[in-house]
Design a protein around this motif. Structure first.
Motif, PDB file in Angstrom:
ATOM      1  N   THR A   1      -7.062  -3.257  -9.663  1.00 36.90           N
ATOM      2  CA  THR A   1      -7.231  -2.215  -8.646  1.00 36.90           C
ATOM      3  C   THR A   1      -8.648  -1.664  -8.777  1.00 36.90           C
ATOM      4  O   THR A   1      -9.401  -2.059  -9.662  1.00 36.90           O
ATOM      5  N   THR A   2      -9.008  -0.766  -7.876  1.00 41.78           N
ATOM      6  CA  THR A   2     -10.342  -0.174  -7.923  1.00 41.78           C
ATOM      7  C   THR A   2     -10.238   1.336  -8.034  1.00 41.78           C
ATOM      8  O   THR A   2      -9.202   1.933  -7.717  1.00 41.78           O
TER       9      THR A   2
ATOM     10  N   ASP B  68      -7.174  -1.989  -3.103  1.00 40.88           N
ATOM     11  CA  ASP B  68      -8.175  -2.541  -2.184  1.00 40.88           C
ATOM     12  C   ASP B  68      -7.862  -3.979  -1.779  1.00 40.88           C
ATOM     13  O   ASP B  68      -8.135  -4.385  -0.641  1.00 40.88           O
TER      14      ASP B  68
ATOM     15  N   ASN C 284      -6.799   2.221  -6.550  1.00 32.69           N
ATOM     16  CA  ASN C 284      -6.679   1.875  -5.137  1.00 32.69           C
ATOM     17  C   ASN C 284      -6.275   0.411  -4.937  1.00 32.69           C
ATOM     18  O   ASN C 284      -6.791  -0.476  -5.616  1.00 32.69           O
TER      19      ASN C 284
ATOM     20  N   SER D 119     -12.322   5.392  -7.853  1.00 32.29           N
ATOM     21  CA  SER D 119     -13.094   6.253  -6.962  1.00 32.29           C
ATOM     22  C   SER D 119     -14.368   6.668  -7.665  1.00 32.29           C
ATOM     23  O   SER D 119     -14.409   6.804  -8.895  1.00 32.29           O
TER      24      SER D 119
ATOM     25  N   CYS E 296       0.828  -1.209   0.000  1.00 28.45           N
ATOM     26  CA  CYS E 296       0.000   0.000   0.000  1.00 28.45           C
ATOM     27  C   CYS E 296       0.864   1.260   0.000  1.00 28.45           C
ATOM     28  O   CYS E 296       0.492   2.282  -0.606  1.00 28.45           O
TER      29      CYS E 296
ATOM     30  N   GLU F  45      -5.412  -3.819   1.007  1.00 24.53           N
ATOM     31  CA  GLU F  45      -6.012  -3.252   2.215  1.00 24.53           C
ATOM     32  C   GLU F  45      -6.875  -4.297   2.923  1.00 24.53           C
ATOM     33  O   GLU F  45      -6.887  -4.381   4.156  1.00 24.53           O
ATOM     34  N   LEU F  46      -7.595  -5.093   2.145  1.00 28.62           N
ATOM     35  CA  LEU F  46      -8.427  -6.134   2.745  1.00 28.62           C
ATOM     36  C   LEU F  46      -7.581  -7.287   3.291  1.00 28.62           C
ATOM     37  O   LEU F  46      -7.924  -7.873   4.328  1.00 28.62           O
TER      38      LEU F  46
END
Length: 443
Positions: free
Chosen positions: A274-275, A287, A285, A277, A257, A290-291
């Motif tokens: 990735t994702t 994600d 992002n 916004s 990250c 992060e998860l």
């Protein structure tokens, strides 16, 4: 009727509360429950508590139920309390009186204990397989990008030169030590509690060594009281092993990250991994990582959750222990998914070259310059002071050559030795012995 019930119906409210989510959790134990019964009934036959004719009927139908479980056709009915009751009920419905004889010499206490041990062994093997896949990917990336330098940090401040080879390889070696923790959990799980009954043994002349061999266990939980005391302790030790792998994954996810952030820009992933916004069209992002970080932090809390649920329980069985399944079982799925998705993401990673050409990383090489002065005969403290003054007064000129040759350094990663260690630890689990024993039991 419950397998423990006599002539009194239990209040439906009490029954619903005490059963809780056990039917859902127990579905995951179904295959293990059948394996335990296959071994137990063969042992009963060997001590003349089950006839040859009954054994033939029981063994054949247990194997049919096992096939139904693997095919996804097994259910625990709402009127049935748990997996043990469901299997015994199916046997009795299908083969008659012989099905009622399988519980001799055991209790639900040691039945669930052996189910859990068998299930845990299977889950540990699955985790190790996924850990090995991630380990191999990290080693490959370490070798492929070993010559590409990146900043190393202490206190999250620019410190000394590192490399992608060191970064990827560090997490590979971390998994080696995590495997050591899992091996400890495996050794605890690989001891047979069957025959301890309700925790105080049986007046039947049970052959516990026989069931130990039939189920591929390495050894027995000999003392029948301790066999019951192992409930909760086994789960906590296994959770500690899982939390060790989870800690490695969580730290790696945090690095990713950071490194994907535009202020670092060391790595990237394809846009479709990735994702974005909902309002910022430039966002990519991380994600997934992060998860991974959050899921693995939850798993790191698991040993404490189990410890708190079992703290100050006296010896013997207590219904509190039923709830451990609700904490531990979902963690198997979560950890395996994190290992699998991390491996998948790394197969699609892109690393940036020439990162250290940026002038802001010049001070990374201050130690290299100090060491070069030492090699010329200048005392270290004098060289350190001189270079420090040059940095403060803006005269520092870095030499961007890195010549590290000792074991485990930028120029000598020792990935072959890290692979050796991983292989040696993995070999000690003895998965093949277990698979061979269970295959023989199912013939």
């Amino acid at each position: 009727m419950k397998i423990w019930q006599k002539n009194i119906d239990v209040d439906s409210f009490v029954e619903s509360f005490t059963v809780g989510n056990d039917r859902v959790m127990d579905l995951q134990l179904a295959a293990a429950d059948v394996l335990g019964s296959l071994a137990h009934t063969r042992m009963l036959n060997s001590i003349n508590l089950m006839t040859d004719e009954d054994l033939t009927l029981v063994q054949k139908e247990l194997k049919n139920i096992y096939k139904e479980i693997l095919a996804g056709d097994f259910r625990i009915e709402d009127s049935v309390e748990d997996v043990h009751s469901q299997v015994e009920m199916l046997l009795t419905q299908r083969i008659g009186e012989a099905g009622k004889k399988i519980h001799s010499g055991r209790s639900r206490n040691d039945q669930v204990l052996v189910d859990l041990k068998l299930y845990f062994r299977s889950e540990i093997q699955h985790i190790i397989q996924n850990t090995e896949a991630l380990f191999n990917e990290l080693i490959q990336l370490s070798e492929r990008y070993k010559h590409i330098l990146i900043p190393g940090y202490t206190h999250l401040q620019i410190a000394m030169p590192s490399s992608f080879g060191l970064w990827f390889g560090a997490y590979a070696e971390s998994l080696v030590d995590d495997l050591e923790m899992m091996r400890a959990a495996w050794k605890v799980c690989n001891k047979n509690p069957l025959g301890s009954a309700a925790g105080y043994g049986s007046s039947f002349p049970l052959n516990r060594t026989m069931t130990t061999q039939l189920l591929g266990f390495e050894d027995l939980n000999y003392n029948v009281v301790y066999a019951q005391m192992g409930r909760g302790k086994t789960e906590r030790i296994l959770a500690q092993g899982m939390s060790s792998i989870a800690a490695t994954l969580a730290k790696f996810a945090m690095d990713v990250c950071l490194y994907i952030n535009q202020n670092f820009g060391f790595i990237s992933f394809p846009a479709h991994l990735t994702t974005g916004s909902s309002i910022m069209p430039h966002k990519k992002n991380p994600d997934v990582f992060e998860l991974i970080r959050s899921r693995c932090n939850k798993i790191q809390a698991l040993p404490n959750e189990i410890a708190l649920m079992t703290t100050n329980l006296p010896s013997g069985y207590h219904r509190d222990l039923q709830l451990l399944k609700e904490n531990l079982f979902p963690a198997f799925k979560s950890l395996n998914e994190c290992l699998e998705i991390a491996t998948f993401m790394l197969e699609n990673i892109t690393v940036k070259e020439n990162i250290l050409d940026d002038p802001k990383y010049d001070y990374l090489f201050s130690v290299e310059v100090v060491n070069n002065e030492v090699l010329k005969g200048v005392p270290f403290r004098e060289a350190y002071r001189t270079i420090g003054i040059d940095i403060d007064e803006g005269r520092f000129k870095p030499s961007k050559e890195v010549n590290h040759t000792h074991e485990g350094s930028i120029g000598n990663l020792c990935n072959d030795q890290i692979q050796r260690m991983f292989g040696e630890v993995k070999a000690t689990f003895g998965f093949e012995k277990v698979e061979s024993a269970l295959d023989e039991l199912l013939k």
